[in-house]
Design an enzyme around this catalytic site. Sequence first.
Site, PDB file in Angstrom:
ATOM      1  CG  ASN A  91      -0.148   0.002   2.527  1.00  0.00           C
ATOM      2  OD1 ASN A  91       0.559  -0.965   2.805  1.00  0.00           O
ATOM      3  ND2 ASN A  91      -0.244   1.048   3.322  1.00  0.00           N
ATOM      4  CE1 TYR A 259      14.661  -1.140   7.511  1.00  0.00           C
ATOM      5  CE2 TYR A 259      16.842  -0.234   7.079  1.00  0.00           C
ATOM      6  CZ  TYR A 259      15.636  -0.708   6.621  1.00  0.00           C
ATOM      7  OH  TYR A 259      15.396  -0.778   5.269  1.00  0.00           O
TER       8      TYR A 259
HETATM    9  N1  NAP Z   1      13.164   3.523   1.438  1.00  0.00           N
HETATM   10  C1  NAP Z   1      14.442   3.180   1.507  1.00  0.00           C
HETATM   11  O1  NAP Z   1      15.350   4.016   1.553  1.00  0.00           O
HETATM   12  C2  NAP Z   1      14.795   1.715   1.538  1.00  0.00           C
HETATM   13  C3  NAP Z   1      16.128   1.352   1.302  1.00  0.00           C
HETATM   14  C4  NAP Z   1      16.469  -0.002   1.318  1.00  0.00           C
HETATM   15  C5  NAP Z   1      15.492  -0.929   1.571  1.00  0.00           C
HETATM   16  N2  NAP Z   1      14.202  -0.541   1.796  1.00  0.00           N
HETATM   17  C6  NAP Z   1      13.216  -1.576   2.062  1.00  0.00           C
HETATM   18  O2  NAP Z   1      12.167  -1.465   1.125  1.00  0.00           O
HETATM   19  C7  NAP Z   1      10.973  -2.008   1.671  1.00  0.00           C
HETATM   20  C8  NAP Z   1       9.820  -1.094   1.376  1.00  0.00           C
HETATM   21  O3  NAP Z   1      10.080   0.165   1.971  1.00  0.00           O
HETATM   22  P1  NAP Z   1       9.474   1.525   1.380  1.00  0.00           P
HETATM   23  O4  NAP Z   1      10.614   2.407   1.078  1.00  0.00           O
HETATM   24  O5  NAP Z   1       8.487   1.230   0.321  1.00  0.00           O
HETATM   25  O6  NAP Z   1       8.770   2.102   2.694  1.00  0.00           O
HETATM   26  P2  NAP Z   1       7.242   2.409   2.984  1.00  0.00           P
HETATM   27  O7  NAP Z   1       6.682   3.305   1.925  1.00  0.00           O
HETATM   28  O8  NAP Z   1       7.195   2.864   4.395  1.00  0.00           O
HETATM   29  O9  NAP Z   1       6.531   1.002   2.838  1.00  0.00           O
HETATM   30  C9  NAP Z   1       6.640   0.047   3.843  1.00  0.00           C
HETATM   31  C10 NAP Z   1       5.446  -0.868   3.762  1.00  0.00           C
HETATM   32  O10 NAP Z   1       5.561  -1.850   4.789  1.00  0.00           O
HETATM   33  C11 NAP Z   1       4.300  -1.957   5.415  1.00  0.00           C
HETATM   34  N3  NAP Z   1       4.316  -2.477   6.764  1.00  0.00           N
HETATM   35  C12 NAP Z   1       4.908  -1.976   7.858  1.00  0.00           C
HETATM   36  N4  NAP Z   1       4.582  -2.715   8.934  1.00  0.00           N
HETATM   37  C13 NAP Z   1       3.750  -3.696   8.505  1.00  0.00           C
HETATM   38  C14 NAP Z   1       3.070  -4.757   9.131  1.00  0.00           C
HETATM   39  N5  NAP Z   1       3.125  -4.955  10.451  1.00  0.00           N
HETATM   40  N6  NAP Z   1       2.321  -5.593   8.374  1.00  0.00           N
HETATM   41  C15 NAP Z   1       2.228  -5.393   7.033  1.00  0.00           C
HETATM   42  N7  NAP Z   1       2.822  -4.388   6.396  1.00  0.00           N
HETATM   43  C16 NAP Z   1       3.580  -3.552   7.124  1.00  0.00           C
HETATM   44  C17 NAP Z   1       3.788  -0.514   5.424  1.00  0.00           C
HETATM   45  O11 NAP Z   1       2.418  -0.513   5.738  1.00  0.00           O
HETATM   46  P3  NAP Z   1       1.737   0.752   6.494  1.00  0.00           P
HETATM   47  O12 NAP Z   1       1.539   1.789   5.438  1.00  0.00           O
HETATM   48  O13 NAP Z   1       0.483   0.177   7.036  1.00  0.00           O
HETATM   49  O14 NAP Z   1       2.691   1.204   7.561  1.00  0.00           O
HETATM   50  C18 NAP Z   1       4.118  -0.124   4.005  1.00  0.00           C
HETATM   51  O15 NAP Z   1       3.159  -0.612   3.116  1.00  0.00           O
HETATM   52  C19 NAP Z   1      11.249  -2.235   3.155  1.00  0.00           C
HETATM   53  O16 NAP Z   1      11.507  -3.607   3.380  1.00  0.00           O
HETATM   54  C20 NAP Z   1      12.518  -1.435   3.402  1.00  0.00           C
HETATM   55  O17 NAP Z   1      13.280  -2.000   4.451  1.00  0.00           O
HETATM   56  C21 NAP Z   1      13.831   0.757   1.774  1.00  0.00           C
END
Ligand code: NAP
Length: 386
Positions: A91, A259
């Site tokens: 989402n 993290y």
């Molecule tokens: N952004 C970066 O710089 C970065 C860099 C390297 C890796 N990543 C990885 O990329 C992935 C996606 O991150 P993103 O950047 O897209 O961040 P994001 O926009 O915050 O998306 C994170 C997603 O995880 C969901 N989530 C969190 N807790 C949850 C739970 N208990 N059950 C189900 N869903 C849950 C969130 O849902 P809610 O909206 O309900 O909170 C959201 O949909 C993560 O694994 C992150 O570690 C991100």
Amino acid sequence: MARIFFFFFFFLLLVVVPSRAFVVGSGAAPRLAAIEAHDASRRELIAEVAALAGLWVPGSALAADGRVVSESELLGFSRQPARKVVITGANSGVGLAGAKLLSSAGHEVVCACRTLERAERAAAACGPTAQPAVCDLADLASVRAFAASDAARGLDTLALNAGVALNTKDTVPRRTKDGFELTIGTNHLGHFLLYRLLEEELKKRPTNRLVVTASPVHDPTTGGGKVGSPATLGDFAGLRAGPGFDMCDGGSYDPEKAYKDSKLCNMMFTAEAARRLSPSGVTANAFSPGLIPSPDGFFKYQNPVFARVFSTIATAVGVAETPAFGGSCLAFMAADASLDGVSGAWYDTEPPGKHQLLCHDPSDEARDLEKQKLLWALSDKLVGLA
Ligand SMILES: NC(=O)c1ccc[n+]([C@@H]2O[C@H](COP(=O)([O-])OP(=O)(O)OC[C@H]3O[C@@H](n4cnc5c(N)ncnc54)[C@H](OP(=O)(O)O)[C@@H]3O)[C@@H](O)[C@H]2O)c1
């Protein structure tokens, strides 16, 4: 404000400067070639010794084949054959962007989200080939209910993408419904149980895939992994102690390290899953979507002023990626034909901000076979499977 610039200075010093792009760009190609040749011969030697010791299973390690995937290749991911792709955290950010790309390319997408409302909104944004589903990774009962539902039947790709990075100033650990520290509980243990419950379903077709969204911060020797407390699971003292752990290694609570540790768990989990899936032909790979400093997404738990300033600066200096780019990485890993048969690989956005993936070596700890197995056994115990 001074702290923000101090942080940014360190970011430049420790993240951007040591990157491979800088080494190549500075005309030090012969040095890089020498390092790579040394790495390659070291890997060969290790593989030979491991084979002699009977440890080596093809495709079982987190492998580095040096492949570079350009932005146009990422966006041109395969449309056929159509897959059923389950994406956690669909989402927001990378998950939502990936879900949209995959469904517009004709793949069937299951938006597995924390609440029904968020899942329905995500599925509606994706179109008719997407369906909503509830899977709260911070609640093992919710994970079990999702894994037993029709939404999870007949899947071709399981994309374990959701993740939380809590406020780095928190001093008291937040907990999942089952009492785990929230970061490890969500990013690793919730996903671990989901995979374990869907393992046999996934093994039904050799073309199936497991994809894990990880991060280079799992590696204490490179980029953001070098800033602050480095990732390590130590001797697993925390996980051994039981569900009330604060940190995997038994140390005192540090949200930033939690993290990084969770991303190290993601990497070790992927390696062990690749080994276990190997006889079935099903593949398991990890990737990073790059630094995507969305104040309303990944950075939503941080100080909002810091998040906005950091996002602006990181974008201005060209080290940031966008959710759309991250989504194209996820879609590529989930569906592209060029990854057929490729398993145990780590695709990282390297150099930072250059809109490409590079398959290279993860950290030494991520490749530690004994630790991979121990993490698996302890995780089985914590989620109630052993
Ligand atoms: N952004 C970066 O710089 C970065 C860099 C390297 C890796 N990543 C990885 O990329 C992935 C996606 O991150 P993103 O950047 O897209 O961040 P994001 O926009 O915050 O998306 C994170 C997603 O995880 C969901 N989530 C969190 N807790 C949850 C739970 N208990 N059950 C189900 N869903 C849950 C969130 O849902 P809610 O909206 O309900 O909170 C959201 O949909 C993560 O694994 C992150 O570690 C991100």
